[in-house]
Design a protein around this motif. Structure first.
Motif, PDB file in Angstrom:
ATOM      1  N   PRO A   1       0.807  -1.226   0.000  1.00  0.00           N
ATOM      2  CA  PRO A   1       0.000   0.000   0.000  1.00  0.00           C
ATOM      3  C   PRO A   1       0.838   1.274   0.000  1.00  0.00           C
ATOM      4  O   PRO A   1       0.369   2.329  -0.448  1.00  0.00           O
ATOM      5  CB  PRO A   1      -0.816  -0.127   1.289  1.00  0.00           C
ATOM      6  N   GLU A   2       2.077   1.196   0.484  1.00  0.00           N
ATOM      7  CA  GLU A   2       2.974   2.355   0.488  1.00  0.00           C
ATOM      8  C   GLU A   2       3.711   2.533  -0.834  1.00  0.00           C
ATOM      9  O   GLU A   2       4.581   3.392  -0.957  1.00  0.00           O
ATOM     10  CB  GLU A   2       3.993   2.221   1.631  1.00  0.00           C
ATOM     11  N   ASP A   3       3.375   1.697  -1.828  1.00  0.00           N
ATOM     12  CA  ASP A   3       4.045   1.685  -3.120  1.00  0.00           C
ATOM     13  C   ASP A   3       5.477   1.189  -3.005  1.00  0.00           C
ATOM     14  O   ASP A   3       6.339   1.511  -3.819  1.00  0.00           O
ATOM     15  CB  ASP A   3       4.026   3.051  -3.809  1.00  0.00           C
ATOM     16  N   GLY A   4       5.743   0.389  -1.976  1.00  0.00           N
ATOM     17  CA  GLY A   4       7.007  -0.319  -1.894  1.00  0.00           C
ATOM     18  C   GLY A   4       6.906  -1.619  -2.663  1.00  0.00           C
ATOM     19  O   GLY A   4       5.807  -2.106  -2.966  1.00  0.00           O
TER      20      GLY A   4
ATOM     21  N   GLU B   1       5.051  12.163 -10.581  1.00  0.00           N
ATOM     22  CA  GLU B   1       4.585  13.051  -9.517  1.00  0.00           C
ATOM     23  C   GLU B   1       4.099  12.247  -8.326  1.00  0.00           C
ATOM     24  O   GLU B   1       4.374  12.594  -7.166  1.00  0.00           O
ATOM     25  CB  GLU B   1       3.453  13.942 -10.045  1.00  0.00           C
ATOM     26  N   ALA B   2       3.377  11.150  -8.584  1.00  0.00           N
ATOM     27  CA  ALA B   2       2.842  10.321  -7.493  1.00  0.00           C
ATOM     28  C   ALA B   2       3.969   9.673  -6.701  1.00  0.00           C
ATOM     29  O   ALA B   2       3.922   9.614  -5.462  1.00  0.00           O
ATOM     30  CB  ALA B   2       1.901   9.260  -8.056  1.00  0.00           C
ATOM     31  N   ILE B   3       4.998   9.164  -7.392  1.00  0.00           N
ATOM     32  CA  ILE B   3       6.139   8.564  -6.700  1.00  0.00           C
ATOM     33  C   ILE B   3       6.823   9.605  -5.823  1.00  0.00           C
ATOM     34  O   ILE B   3       7.159   9.342  -4.661  1.00  0.00           O
ATOM     35  CB  ILE B   3       7.140   7.972  -7.715  1.00  0.00           C
ATOM     36  N   LEU B   4       7.011  10.788  -6.365  1.00  0.00           N
ATOM     37  CA  LEU B   4       7.685  11.850  -5.637  1.00  0.00           C
ATOM     38  C   LEU B   4       6.881  12.301  -4.416  1.00  0.00           C
ATOM     39  O   LEU B   4       7.429  12.494  -3.328  1.00  0.00           O
ATOM     40  CB  LEU B   4       7.931  13.029  -6.566  1.00  0.00           C
TER      41      LEU B   4
END
Length: 249
Positions: free
Chosen positions: A58-61, A203-206
């Motif tokens: 969920p944290e994009d890890g 942008e989302a990753i950042l």
């Protein structure tokens, strides 16, 4: 001004110095890290391997290993960070052994340091979740080559970083030689160009990088957490004993 535009401007001002300098973290705390007796191995489902079991959290890890592993190791990392590269090259084989036993899961989350770093983070996500860790390890194993290629094309890279349209990340990857680098590792140029075509993804990753770094007080890379506790140490010689004290064998 978006966060993406701010990081692009910062990278233009010092395009490669950041890649080498924005690394390392402040003093951390290992208080609260789990301790326990040796934990029995947890067999992977028949026909599978925990090392090849991957998922996006969920944290994009990007996590490999048993999703229910009792020991959950998280690394905040930058793909242009020499200390992260040193950890990868020294730890990957032995860490995989702990993961293979189903006792430890290992998750990489991005802390973005510059525009080149963000472009790499986007390219890591081009394939299936199972390819993220191998691609990250390949970049870190060849970080000198990656950075040297970028330095040799510094003028073109600076110009690419100033692009205002949806081609910004494509131009950065091309100028830095990343399209060829990833093509040699299973991500075709067309696939990479498609992955880099949407600035909103960058942008989302950042945004996640900035929000999580602030929330968890991650001030540099690599920074490690074990079961939610921030660890003291940034290399395998310091991290492995903590895992062992927590029951990994």
């Amino acid at each position: 001004m978006t966060a993406l535009r701010r990081i692009a401007l910062t990278a233009v001002a010092a395009p490669l110095a950041l890649a080498l300098a924005a690394c390392g973290s402040d003093e951390q705390a290992t208080e609260g890290a789990p301790k326990g007796e040796p934990i029995a191995a947890v067999p992977a489902p028949a026909g599978t391997s925990w090392v090849e079991t991957a998922a996006v959290t969920p944290e994009d890890g990007y996590r490999i290993g048993n999703p229910d592993a009792p020991l959950k190791l998280v690394e905040y990392a930058s793909h242009t960070c020499p200390a992260c590269a040193a950890f990868s090259t020294s730890a990957v084989a032995e860490l995989d052994e702990y993961v293979a036993k189903g006792v430890v899961s290992y998750e990489i989350r991005n802390q973005v340091h510059n525009a080149l770093d963000l472009t790499l983070a986007m390219l890591m996500r081009c394939g299936a979740p199972e390819t993220f860790h191998p691609l990250a390890n390949q970049v870190w194993a060849n970080l000198d080559q990656v950075m040297n290629t970028a330095q040799q094309n510094e003028a073109a890279l600076n110009q690419a970083m100033q692009a205002q349209d949806a081609t910004r990340f494509q131009k950065i990857a091309d100028a830095a030689g990343l399209l060829d680098f990833f093509a040699a590792r299973g991500i075709s140029r067309d696939q990479a160009m498609q992955c880099l075509a949407d600035p909103a993804k960058g942008e989302a990753i950042l945004q996640r990088s900035q929000a999580q770094s602030e929330e968890l007080e991650v001030t540099g890379t690599p920074t490690f957490f074990l079961n939610g506790s921030k660890l003291e140490g940034s290399n395998w010689a310091e991290i492995e004993p903590i895992l062992q004290n927590a029951g990994a064998r």
